[in-house]
Design an enzyme around this catalytic site. Sequence first.
Site, PDB file in Angstrom:
ATOM      1  N   LYS A  53       0.799  -1.253  -0.125  1.00  0.00           N
ATOM      2  CA  LYS A  53      -0.015   0.169  -0.134  1.00  0.00           C
ATOM      3  C   LYS A  53       0.911   1.376   0.140  1.00  0.00           C
ATOM      4  O   LYS A  53       1.455   1.351   1.125  1.00  0.00           O
ATOM      5  CB  LYS A  53      -0.968   0.013   1.349  1.00  0.00           C
ATOM      6  CG  LYS A  53      -1.868   1.264   1.123  1.00  0.00           C
ATOM      7  CD  LYS A  53      -2.894   0.928   2.363  1.00  0.00           C
ATOM      8  CE  LYS A  53      -3.916   2.036   2.010  1.00  0.00           C
ATOM      9  NZ  LYS A  53      -3.543   3.427   1.875  1.00  0.00           N
ATOM     10  N   PHE A 125      -1.555   0.511 -10.182  1.00  0.00           N
ATOM     11  CA  PHE A 125      -2.263  -0.731  -9.791  1.00  0.00           C
ATOM     12  C   PHE A 125      -3.607  -1.065 -10.145  1.00  0.00           C
ATOM     13  O   PHE A 125      -4.283  -1.834  -9.729  1.00  0.00           O
ATOM     14  CB  PHE A 125      -2.311  -0.547  -8.186  1.00  0.00           C
ATOM     15  CG  PHE A 125      -3.014   0.829  -7.868  1.00  0.00           C
ATOM     16  CD1 PHE A 125      -4.231   1.214  -8.043  1.00  0.00           C
ATOM     17  CD2 PHE A 125      -2.467   1.682  -7.064  1.00  0.00           C
ATOM     18  CE1 PHE A 125      -4.806   2.045  -7.800  1.00  0.00           C
ATOM     19  CE2 PHE A 125      -3.020   2.670  -6.630  1.00  0.00           C
ATOM     20  CZ  PHE A 125      -4.275   3.121  -6.685  1.00  0.00           C
ATOM     21  N   ARG A 195     -17.105   1.264  -2.824  1.00  0.00           N
ATOM     22  CA  ARG A 195     -16.415   0.568  -1.764  1.00  0.00           C
ATOM     23  C   ARG A 195     -16.984  -0.868  -1.655  1.00  0.00           C
ATOM     24  O   ARG A 195     -18.276  -1.126  -1.873  1.00  0.00           O
ATOM     25  CB  ARG A 195     -16.730   1.143  -0.411  1.00  0.00           C
ATOM     26  CG  ARG A 195     -15.501   0.626   0.597  1.00  0.00           C
ATOM     27  CD  ARG A 195     -15.799   1.543   2.027  1.00  0.00           C
ATOM     28  NE  ARG A 195     -15.506   2.928   1.894  1.00  0.00           N
ATOM     29  CZ  ARG A 195     -14.438   3.424   1.801  1.00  0.00           C
ATOM     30  NH1 ARG A 195     -13.249   2.672   2.027  1.00  0.00           N
ATOM     31  NH2 ARG A 195     -14.381   4.692   1.861  1.00  0.00           N
ATOM     32  N   LYS A 201      -7.692  -3.271   2.230  1.00  0.00           N
ATOM     33  CA  LYS A 201      -6.291  -2.884   2.729  1.00  0.00           C
ATOM     34  C   LYS A 201      -6.093  -3.551   4.024  1.00  0.00           C
ATOM     35  O   LYS A 201      -6.999  -3.721   4.765  1.00  0.00           O
ATOM     36  CB  LYS A 201      -6.408  -1.469   2.781  1.00  0.00           C
ATOM     37  CG  LYS A 201      -7.693  -0.758   3.764  1.00  0.00           C
ATOM     38  CD  LYS A 201      -7.814   0.754   3.515  1.00  0.00           C
ATOM     39  CE  LYS A 201      -8.849   1.206   4.566  1.00  0.00           C
ATOM     40  NZ  LYS A 201      -9.401   2.640   4.234  1.00  0.00           N
TER      41      LYS A 201
END
Length: 291
Positions: A53, A125, A195, A201
């Site tokens: 991340k 990404f 979302r 994460k």
Amino acid sequence: MLPTHVPPRLRHWLTWLLLLMAASVQAADRPALWLAQKYPGGLDLQQYWVSEKYDGVRGYWDGTALWTRQGERIAAPAWFTAGWPPASVEGELWAGRGRFADAQSTTRKAEPVDAEWRRIRFMLFDAPATPGPFDARLAALARFEKTVNQPWVQAAPQWKEVSEASLMKRMARTVKEGGEGLMLHRTSALYRSGRGDDVLKLKPQDDAEAQVIGHVPGRGKYAGQTGALLVRTATGQQFRLGSGLKDADRLHPPAIGSWVTYRYRGLHDSGLPRFASYWRVREDTALLQRE
């Protein structure tokens, strides 16, 4: 530009209204990108790609220009995006581990500074417009990287973890070395905005943003300084944020109206964060309340 004869008080409110209208238009036009959820644990990790991340500024290349997640144009130098193909990709504009402030400062300047942009890498990404599962989009990122052939454009390394224990060990090592945490992306997931559980994460601490709405005067050794920030989340909850403030923050606290990031460890039954601690100012959150 408002006429010079407009009274100062009216000028103030008209300026505020124009800024609000501009933000509304910007919110409507901003790219609809995915948002990650917190890793819940107990998943079949063979169904996920894992990557670092990156702690930078999320960037979206629409084929002609770079944008932030909030739909703000990023004024990158012409050489930075020279030769990029007309394919949409997204990634993190990253200055390196522990250098979020540098990435934020560099990418928010209206006039780019070449020396600062030389330190920025675009860590790819995802490829929003590429059809098919995430595996297919990874192939598109590899093609994009090969086409541009620039050292500052890199597809983020992806790997698989064999177990929960190995995943946690990798996360701990990444954080110890100065990274923020890990990301997990479901291999079969189609691209979708908003979302969801396709993108996760994993960090040692949770974090979130809140807007500063007041400065609480300090007491004792902090008399004459800021004792805590009074903040309000995007959902309207208010609380004080004093832990984590450095001496410089207490002398020159984040301005009222600005957004800050805080870290915390879970939530109370009321929904308020437990052990909330100030982390840093966020300058790219002007539209967070609209998410």
